[in-house]
Write an enzyme that holds these catalytic residues in place. Structure first.
Site, PDB file in Angstrom:
ATOM      1  N   HIS A 155      34.118  33.746  35.959  1.00 42.91           N
ATOM      2  CA  HIS A 155      33.895  35.198  35.911  1.00 42.91           C
ATOM      3  C   HIS A 155      35.190  35.885  36.313  1.00 42.91           C
ATOM      4  O   HIS A 155      35.706  35.681  37.411  1.00 42.91           O
ATOM      5  CB  HIS A 155      32.759  35.617  36.843  1.00 42.91           C
ATOM      6  N   CYS A 156      35.732  36.691  35.425  1.00 44.33           N
ATOM      7  CA  CYS A 156      37.004  37.376  35.658  1.00 44.33           C
ATOM      8  C   CYS A 156      36.719  38.784  36.175  1.00 44.33           C
ATOM      9  O   CYS A 156      36.112  39.602  35.469  1.00 44.33           O
ATOM     10  CB  CYS A 156      37.824  37.437  34.373  1.00 44.33           C
TER      11      CYS A 156
END
Length: 349
Positions: free
Chosen positions: A195-196
């Site tokens: 997850h960025c």
């Protein structure tokens, strides 16, 4: 005392905030509000780093008049990087629910065709046919909407796998291989990578290629901007000390960012060439289907050339589901390389 003073301020600001939330509903969600704040900060940083060099370097503007192509390409790279950033941040990583919905819709469509067609229900038109990477060709799944996704997922695992061990405890859906629940997005993501926070979304099956191109363009832009900063300092050092201080500080930040981007680009290039994800690499010993496989063996890799082809030439979709390799395939991948294997490019094909 402070709480008594701040309470009237909060009460006076409450109507303004409510009006803003009604005009822009996404601001009412704290998670989306922080994501928008990070995106605004990232765009602002780009504008500051590029704007400062044009503001301080008068020779660069003169060079633009004689060599317009140089600055044109630089500005095109700048715009392309921001466009790629927003495309990547706005794209779906590929959610399990989307794949399940598509499978059920396809199954309902084929059942509707089978009932209206003159052909018998056991014919090819009466079943749902979904192609999976590595699956046996022509495999079909027939049944009701409630069980079509379950049958599809079970076919991706070895025989005898319990459906309870594949069901996500948060989404209550059956997860295909390489899928994982993201607690930030609160959804199960196909081929979950990470997850960025800067993108505000996950990197998964569908947008991994876009993410790689974004960090590639970002690295090139950071490198080119650093070259412009160094050229300015060489030509204008000691002319205005306050400009030199600003440029040196920004150049240090650029150098740190460039090192991080280069390492990130090399890392994801390695993942793509071996068909791995960040989650699988970091948590390899905790993932059940990777626990008994040697570390130097990549079970989902089809060779460097085919991995690149799947990434660059095959359109990523939430319906390209990979099955777990069989014991014979794992044994073949564990086989040591010989001189003949190098001559026949076994690692590439």
């Amino acid at each position: 005392m402070l709480s008594a003073v701040s309470r009237p301020i909060r009460d006076s600001c409450a109507p303004v905030l409510d009006r803003c939330f009604r005009l822009v509903p996404c601001l009412a969600d704290p998670a989306r509000r922080s994501s928008l704040g990070l995106k605004a900060a990232l765009v602002t940083l780009h504008l500051v780093f590029v704007g400062v060099i044009f503001l301080f370097d008068s020779e660069l503007i003169e060079k633009t008049k004689h060599e317009p192509w140089y600055i044109t390409f630089y500005l095109l790279l700048f715009v392309a990087t921001l466009v790629q950033y927003f495309i990547t941040s706005g794209s779906s990583p590929g959610y399990v629910l989307d794949a399940m919905r598509h499978a059920n819709e396809r199954n309902a469509l084929f059942q509707k065709i089978s009932t209206t067609s003159k052909q018998p229900a056991s014919s090819k038109n009466g079943n749902m046919v979904i192609t999976m990477e590595g699956s046996r060709p022509g495999r079909s799944f027939s049944g009701s909407n409630a069980t079509s996704w379950t049958k599809l997922v079970l076919d991706l695992y070895p025989p005898g796998t319990s459906i309870r061990s594949l069901t996500c405890s948060y989404c209550n859906v059956e997860q295909p291989p390489r899928a994982k629940h993201c607690h930030d997005c609160d959804r199960c993501v196909l081929q979950f990578d990470h997850h960025c926070v800067w993108l505000g979304t996950c990197v998964g099956l569908v947008n991994h290629c876009r993410f790689w191109w974004f960090i590639c363009e970002e690295t090139a832009l950071c490198l080119w901007t650093g070259v412009l900063y160094v050229a300015y300092l060489k030509a204008n050092i000691a002319l205005a000390w306050w400009k030199d201080v600003i440029m040196i500080m920004l150049l240090i930040i650029l150098a740190i960012s460039l090192i991080f981007l280069l390492l990130l680009l090399l890392f994801h290039s390695y993942l793509i060439l071996t068909n791995q994800t960040t989650y699988e690499l970091v948590r390899r010993r905790r993932i059940p289907y990777l626990r008994g496989i040697p570390e130097r063996v990549y079970p989902f890799s089809d060779g460097v050339c085919r991995n690149l082809y799947k990434l660059c030439c095959v359109k990523a979709s939430v319906y390209n589901l990979e099955r777990l390799p069989t014991a014979q395939e794992i044994e073949e991948k564990c086989r040591p390389y010989t001189c003949l294997d190098f001559l026949t490019c076994r690692c590439c094909c």
